[in-house]
Scaffold this motif. Structure first.
Motif, PDB file in Angstrom:
ATOM      1  N   TRP A  13      62.145   2.272  47.013  1.00 19.19           N
ATOM      2  CA  TRP A  13      63.393   1.963  46.312  1.00 19.19           C
ATOM      3  C   TRP A  13      64.663   2.437  47.001  1.00 19.19           C
ATOM      4  N   TYR A  14      64.547   3.310  48.000  1.00  9.69           N
ATOM      5  CA  TYR A  14      65.737   3.777  48.704  1.00  9.69           C
ATOM      6  C   TYR A  14      65.996   2.890  49.913  1.00  9.69           C
ATOM      7  N   PHE A  15      67.168   2.248  49.940  1.00  4.66           N
ATOM      8  CA  PHE A  15      67.502   1.297  50.995  1.00  4.66           C
ATOM      9  C   PHE A  15      68.526   1.836  51.991  1.00  4.66           C
ATOM     10  N   GLY A  16      68.928   3.088  51.836  1.00  4.61           N
ATOM     11  CA  GLY A  16      69.833   3.687  52.815  1.00  4.61           C
ATOM     12  C   GLY A  16      71.268   3.212  52.709  1.00  4.61           C
ATOM     13  N   ALA A  17      71.906   3.053  53.858  1.00  5.82           N
ATOM     14  CA  ALA A  17      73.347   2.776  53.905  1.00  5.82           C
ATOM     15  C   ALA A  17      73.662   1.284  53.862  1.00  5.82           C
ATOM     16  N   LEU A  18      73.269   0.625  52.799  1.00  7.98           N
ATOM     17  CA  LEU A  18      73.647  -0.772  52.602  1.00  7.98           C
ATOM     18  C   LEU A  18      75.093  -0.851  52.113  1.00  7.98           C
ATOM     19  N   THR A  19      75.749  -1.953  52.417  1.00  2.00           N
ATOM     20  CA  THR A  19      77.047  -2.209  51.800  1.00  2.00           C
ATOM     21  C   THR A  19      76.817  -2.786  50.402  1.00  2.00           C
ATOM     22  N   ARG A  20      77.863  -2.809  49.614  1.00  2.00           N
ATOM     23  CA  ARG A  20      77.772  -3.388  48.279  1.00  2.00           C
ATOM     24  C   ARG A  20      77.341  -4.854  48.341  1.00  2.00           C
ATOM     25  N   GLN A  21      77.916  -5.586  49.303  1.00  2.00           N
ATOM     26  CA  GLN A  21      77.587  -7.006  49.416  1.00  2.00           C
ATOM     27  C   GLN A  21      76.147  -7.208  49.870  1.00  2.00           C
ATOM     28  N   GLU A  22      75.674  -6.380  50.793  1.00  2.68           N
ATOM     29  CA  GLU A  22      74.288  -6.494  51.243  1.00  2.68           C
ATOM     30  C   GLU A  22      73.319  -6.250  50.097  1.00  2.68           C
ATOM     31  N   ALA A  23      73.596  -5.245  49.280  1.00  3.65           N
ATOM     32  CA  ALA A  23      72.744  -4.958  48.129  1.00  3.65           C
ATOM     33  C   ALA A  23      72.770  -6.113  47.131  1.00  3.65           C
ATOM     34  N   THR A  24      73.954  -6.667  46.910  1.00  4.32           N
ATOM     35  CA  THR A  24      74.091  -7.795  45.981  1.00  4.32           C
ATOM     36  C   THR A  24      73.287  -8.995  46.471  1.00  4.32           C
ATOM     37  N   ASP A  25      73.375  -9.282  47.756  1.00  4.30           N
ATOM     38  CA  ASP A  25      72.640 -10.424  48.308  1.00  4.30           C
ATOM     39  C   ASP A  25      71.137 -10.251  48.152  1.00  4.30           C
ATOM     40  N   ILE A  26      70.648  -9.042  48.390  1.00  2.27           N
ATOM     41  CA  ILE A  26      69.208  -8.781  48.252  1.00  2.27           C
ATOM     42  C   ILE A  26      68.755  -9.005  46.816  1.00  2.27           C
ATOM     43  N   LEU A  27      69.520  -8.503  45.868  1.00  2.00           N
ATOM     44  CA  LEU A  27      69.111  -8.598  44.462  1.00  2.00           C
ATOM     45  C   LEU A  27      69.330  -9.992  43.886  1.00  2.00           C
ATOM     46  N   GLN A  28      70.310 -10.707  44.377  1.00  2.00           N
ATOM     47  CA  GLN A  28      70.523 -12.077  43.899  1.00  2.00           C
ATOM     48  C   GLN A  28      69.354 -12.976  44.283  1.00  2.00           C
ATOM     49  N   ALA A  29      68.637 -12.595  45.326  1.00  2.00           N
ATOM     50  CA  ALA A  29      67.481 -13.389  45.759  1.00  2.00           C
ATOM     51  C   ALA A  29      66.247 -13.138  44.903  1.00  2.00           C
ATOM     52  N   GLU A  30      66.300 -12.124  44.044  1.00  2.00           N
ATOM     53  CA  GLU A  30      65.183 -11.811  43.154  1.00  2.00           C
ATOM     54  C   GLU A  30      65.273 -12.648  41.882  1.00  2.00           C
ATOM     55  N   ARG A 103      60.974  -2.950  38.829  1.00  2.00           N
ATOM     56  CA  ARG A 103      60.387  -2.726  40.154  1.00  2.00           C
ATOM     57  C   ARG A 103      61.498  -2.705  41.198  1.00  2.00           C
ATOM     58  N   PRO A 104      61.222  -2.070  42.352  1.00  2.00           N
ATOM     59  CA  PRO A 104      62.209  -2.106  43.438  1.00  2.00           C
ATOM     60  C   PRO A 104      62.305  -3.505  44.036  1.00  2.00           C
ATOM     61  N   ALA A 105      63.438  -3.806  44.610  1.00  2.00           N
ATOM     62  CA  ALA A 105      63.624  -5.078  45.298  1.00  2.00           C
ATOM     63  C   ALA A 105      62.677  -5.171  46.487  1.00  2.00           C
ATOM     64  N   THR A 106      62.347  -6.378  46.858  1.00  2.00           N
ATOM     65  CA  THR A 106      61.494  -6.592  48.021  1.00  2.00           C
ATOM     66  C   THR A 106      62.251  -6.162  49.272  1.00  2.00           C
ATOM     67  N   LYS A 107      61.634  -5.278  50.023  1.00  2.00           N
ATOM     68  CA  LYS A 107      62.294  -4.734  51.200  1.00  2.00           C
ATOM     69  C   LYS A 107      61.756  -5.409  52.459  1.00  2.00           C
ATOM     70  N   LYS A 108      62.678  -5.964  53.243  1.00  2.00           N
ATOM     71  CA  LYS A 108      62.295  -6.517  54.540  1.00  2.00           C
ATOM     72  C   LYS A 108      62.248  -5.367  55.530  1.00  2.00           C
ATOM     73  N   LEU A 109      61.072  -5.080  56.019  1.00  2.00           N
ATOM     74  CA  LEU A 109      60.889  -3.942  56.901  1.00  2.00           C
ATOM     75  C   LEU A 109      61.068  -4.355  58.363  1.00  2.00           C
ATOM     76  N   ASP A 110      62.009  -3.706  59.020  1.00  2.89           N
ATOM     77  CA  ASP A 110      62.221  -3.964  60.439  1.00  2.89           C
ATOM     78  C   ASP A 110      61.113  -3.319  61.257  1.00  2.89           C
TER      79      ASP A 110
END
Length: 261
Positions: A13-30, A103-110
Motif C-alpha cells: 500500500w505504500y507507493f512512495g513519492a507519487l505526485t497528487r496527479q499520479e496517485a489520482t491516475d492510478i486510482l481512477q483506473a480502478e 484493498r491497495p491499488a494495483t502496483k506496477k512493479l518496476d
C-alpha cells in the motif's frame, strides 16, 4: 466488498513519492470504491497522504506525523493512531466518506538490472551482482529503494547501481562488452571507477541542483562550479567543499577534472 488486505504489508500500500496527479491516475483506473494507496506528502516533509477512490472521485486525506511525549503518532482528521497499519485497520471497518478501505491499488512493479556488484553494509541491505534482475517494491528515498531478488529476499539497494528495464526491453548478453556501453548515456563504468581517485580532487558541476530547503547539509550546484570532492559514498551522495561550504551532493551532477602533471 469485504476487505482482505494485510495492513502490515507496507510494500502493498505504500507507493512512495507519487505526485497528487499520479496517485489520482492510478486510482481512477480502478473499478471499486475503497481502493487506496498511501504516498508521501509533497508539501509537508514527513507527512503522508491517504488516497482513496470513492465512487467517481479520488480523495486525498492528509496524515500528519506528530510526536507526543517522545512517541510518534499519526493523525488523520480527529483520529490518532500509533502507526499506519493501525490507521488502515480502523478504516477497513469505518467509512472515510462513502466507502471503507477494501484493498491497495494495483502496483506496477518496476524491474531493474544491476550495473555493478553490491555487497551491502547493513543488515537491511540487499546484496546483488552485476546483471541480477531486481523488482522494485518501494522508492523510499532518492538514492535508496527497497527491492526484491529472484528468490524473494528483499532489502535496500543503492539507486546509482541499477538501471531500469523498460517494458519489452530485450536483455543483452551480460557477458559482452556491449553491456557497459549500453549505459554510456547514464553512468559509465569508467566514470564510476573514478570513485577510486585520490581525494581530495577537483570536479566540475555539469548539472544544476537546488537542494530541498529542509536539507541544510546539501550543496547548491550551478553548472561550471568547481567543487573539491573530499569523500565518495556507496549511496551516490558524495561530500565536498564549494564556495566555503561543506556538504553533500549527487555524484551524477559532477565530473572530475583531469589530474594535472
Amino acid at each position: 466488498m469485504a476487505s482482505s488486505f494485510e495492513t502490515a504489508d507496507r510494500c502493498s500500500w505504500y507507493f512512495g513519492a507519487l505526485t497528487r496527479q499520479e496517485a489520482t491516475d492510478i486510482l481512477q483506473a480502478e473499478r471499486e470504491s475503497g481502493v487506496f494507496l498511501i504516498r508521501d506528502s509533497a508539501t509537508c516533509i514527513g507527512d503522508y497522504v491517504l488516497c482513496v477512490k470513492e465512487d467517481n472521485k479520488v480523495s486525498h486525506y492528509i496524515i500528519n506525523r506528530t510526536q507526543q511525549n517522545e512517541e510518534v503518532k499519526y493523525r488523520i482528521g480527529d483520529q490518532l493512531f500509533i502507526d499506519l497499519p493501525s490507521l488502515l485497520a480502523f478504516y477497513k471497518l469505518h467509512y472515510l466518506d462513502t466507502a471503507p478501505l477494501i484493498r491497495p491499488a494495483t502496483k506496477k512493479l518496476d524491474k531493474v538490472i544491476a550495473k555493478f556488484d553490491f555487497d551491502g553494509k547493513d543488515n537491511d541491505d540487499l546484496p546483488f551482482r552485476k546483471g541480477d534482475i531486481l523488482t522494485i517494491l518501494t522508492k523510499d528515498e532518492e538514492q535508496w529503494w527497497t527491492a526484491m531478488n529472484s528468490v524473494g529476499v528483499s532489502g535496500s539497494i543503492p539507486v546509482p547501481y541499477v538501471q531500469k528495464i523498460d517494458d519489452g526491453q530485450q536483455l543483452m548478453d551480460l557477458g559482452s562488452t556491449s553491456f557497459a556501453s549500453a549505459f554510456s548515456n547514464d553512468i559509465s563504468l569508467k566514470k564510476y571507477q573514478t570513485q577510486q581517485r585520490k581525494l581530495p580532487a577537483r570536479a566540475r558541476v555539469k548539472q544544476m541542483r537546488v537542494p530541498n530547503a529542509y536539507d541544510q547539509t546539501a550543496l547548491k550546484l550551478e553548472i561550471g562550479d568547481i567543487i573539491v570532492v573530499t569523500k565518495t559514498n556507496i549511496n551516490g551522495q558524495w561530500e565536498g567543499e564549494l564556495n566555503g561550504k561543506t556538504g553533500h551532493f549527487p555524484f551524477t551532477h559532477v565530473e572530475f577534472l583531469e589530474e594535472e602533471g
